[in-house]
Design an enzyme around this catalytic site. Structure first.
Site, PDB file in Angstrom:
ATOM      1  N   ALA A 142       0.815  -1.212   0.000  1.00  0.00           N
ATOM      2  CA  ALA A 142       0.000   0.000   0.000  1.00  0.00           C
ATOM      3  C   ALA A 142       0.851   1.265   0.000  1.00  0.00           C
ATOM      4  O   ALA A 142       0.563   2.220  -0.729  1.00  0.00           O
ATOM      5  CB  ALA A 142      -0.942  -0.009   1.201  1.00  0.00           C
ATOM      6  N   LYS A 194      -0.607 -17.216  -0.992  1.00  0.00           N
ATOM      7  CA  LYS A 194       0.688 -16.535  -0.860  1.00  0.00           C
ATOM      8  C   LYS A 194       0.920 -16.061   0.571  1.00  0.00           C
ATOM      9  O   LYS A 194       2.072 -15.994   1.034  1.00  0.00           O
ATOM     10  CB  LYS A 194       0.799 -15.376  -1.858  1.00  0.00           C
ATOM     11  CG  LYS A 194      -0.236 -14.258  -1.698  1.00  0.00           C
ATOM     12  CD  LYS A 194       0.239 -13.114  -0.837  1.00  0.00           C
ATOM     13  CE  LYS A 194      -0.815 -12.039  -0.697  1.00  0.00           C
ATOM     14  NZ  LYS A 194      -0.357 -10.920   0.154  1.00  0.00           N
TER      15      LYS A 194
END
Length: 339
Positions: A142, A194
């Site tokens: 982010a 993941k």
């Protein structure tokens, strides 16, 4: 109904804000909703999200909004960016407020807690089948996206026109490259598995193993992801792209990853509760591990790395013993169908 915003983003955490910043910086009027009025008021006053992305200014075209009805009325394009364990709750709250022409895309990564269902199934249960659905996924931190650093993601959905529109809306020549993909299941699954492998990579590094071990974990983790994906009807080629290999490498190798840092703390001797407290934000991989492990068992898919991460997180196995068990497994061909 006429749009007063090009897109509405639900979720004013770090990733939701970063995507909203990217959209607004690309010239799109973007409404950003958060469930805490005080937090939204701070965004308006500070012109930044100091709680999650300190020091990064919010563009003028980004409009913070605390009222869900107002946010959903503003645009037919709705991007949901909330943790997987509250995804269904948020969409259930949104359902009576959605426009008839609403189209729903999410950046939520993971599976539904307890059930292990894909997010698409949670969405359909919450809002029905009448709305086009899509998912975006890929290797994104982010902070980097919000700061305008180059990033690439993939998008897949149930409606080709919606996917095309999202590519046009999100793509920015300066900061965000967007690839269309036709594997709706694969993009959702990559974002969950993941996280589990990233915890495993953190555990390995926390124990003191080196780059060789980390790389082996990533490589064999990709095998596990592909194996589970194919069992669920996904395309193996998807996992060679942004939502598979790309997201896996990023999350396993950089300490911006909460899942990797969580594993590091455990590998260095912290217990689960202490390690989560040290991170200070949601560690999606903790829940994802149980969900992926349960899903693999139900489908009869062999995922030894996932199994050992599960044993460490939920059964109290030491990271060292988990590593020993992986290393002492029966010798097999690398290219055989089973590991």
């Amino acid at each position: 109904m006429k749009n007063t915003a090009d897109i509405t983003v639900l979720g004013a955490g770090s990733y939701g804000t970063a995507l909203a910043i990217s959209l607004a910086s690309n010239g799109h009027r973007t409404m950003l909703w958060g469930h805490e009025p005080e937090h939204i008021e701070n965004l308006k006053n500070d012109k930044s999200n100091e709680a999650f992305l300190p020091g990064i200014p919010l563009p003028d075209l980004l409009i913070p909004e605390a009222d869900l009805a107002t946010a959903l009325a503003a645009s037919n394009n709705v991007l949901v960016v909330v943790p997987s364990h509250v995804f269904g709750l948020v969409l259930t709250q949104a359902k009576p407020l959605l426009r008839k022409d609403s189209r729903i895309v999410w950046a939520t990564k993971g599976l539904e807690p307890e059930t292990g269902r894909l997010i698409q199934d949670v969405a359909r249960e919450a809002i029905g089948d009448e709305f086009p659905l899509a998912v975006l996924s890929g290797p994104t931190f982010a902070k980097e996206l919000a700061a305008g650093m180059p990033t690439a993601i993939s998008i897949a959905g149930t409606d080709p026109q919606f996917t095309k529109d999202l590519v046009e809306l999100l793509h920015s020549p300066k900061r965000l490259r967007v690839y269309a993909n036709d594997d709706f299941i694969g993009l959702q699954l990559g974002g969950a598995v993941k996280n589990v492998i990233a915890i495993g990579a953190g555990l390995s590094d926390g124990i003191g193993f080196g780059a060789n071990a980390r790389t082996a974990l990533i490589t064999r983790g990709l095998v596990e992801l592909t194996r589970l994906g194919e069992a669920m009807g996904a395309q193996a080629s998807t996992f060679m792209g942004m939502a598979g290999l790309g997201d896996l490498v990023l999350t396993c190798t950089d300490n911006q990853s909460r899942n990797r840092r969580f594993g590091l703390a455990l590998g260095k001797g912290s217990d689960v509760e202490t390690a989560q407290d040290e991170i200070g934000q949601v560690v999606e991989g903790y829940r994802n591990t149980k969900e992926v492990y349960t899903l693999a068992k139900r489908l009869g898919v062999e995922m030894p790395i996932t199994e050992q991460v599960y044993q460490v997180l939920y059964k109290g196995k030491s990271p060292v013993d988990a590593a020993k068990e992986l290393l002492s497994r029966e010798k097999k061909s690398e290219t055989s169908s089973a590991e």
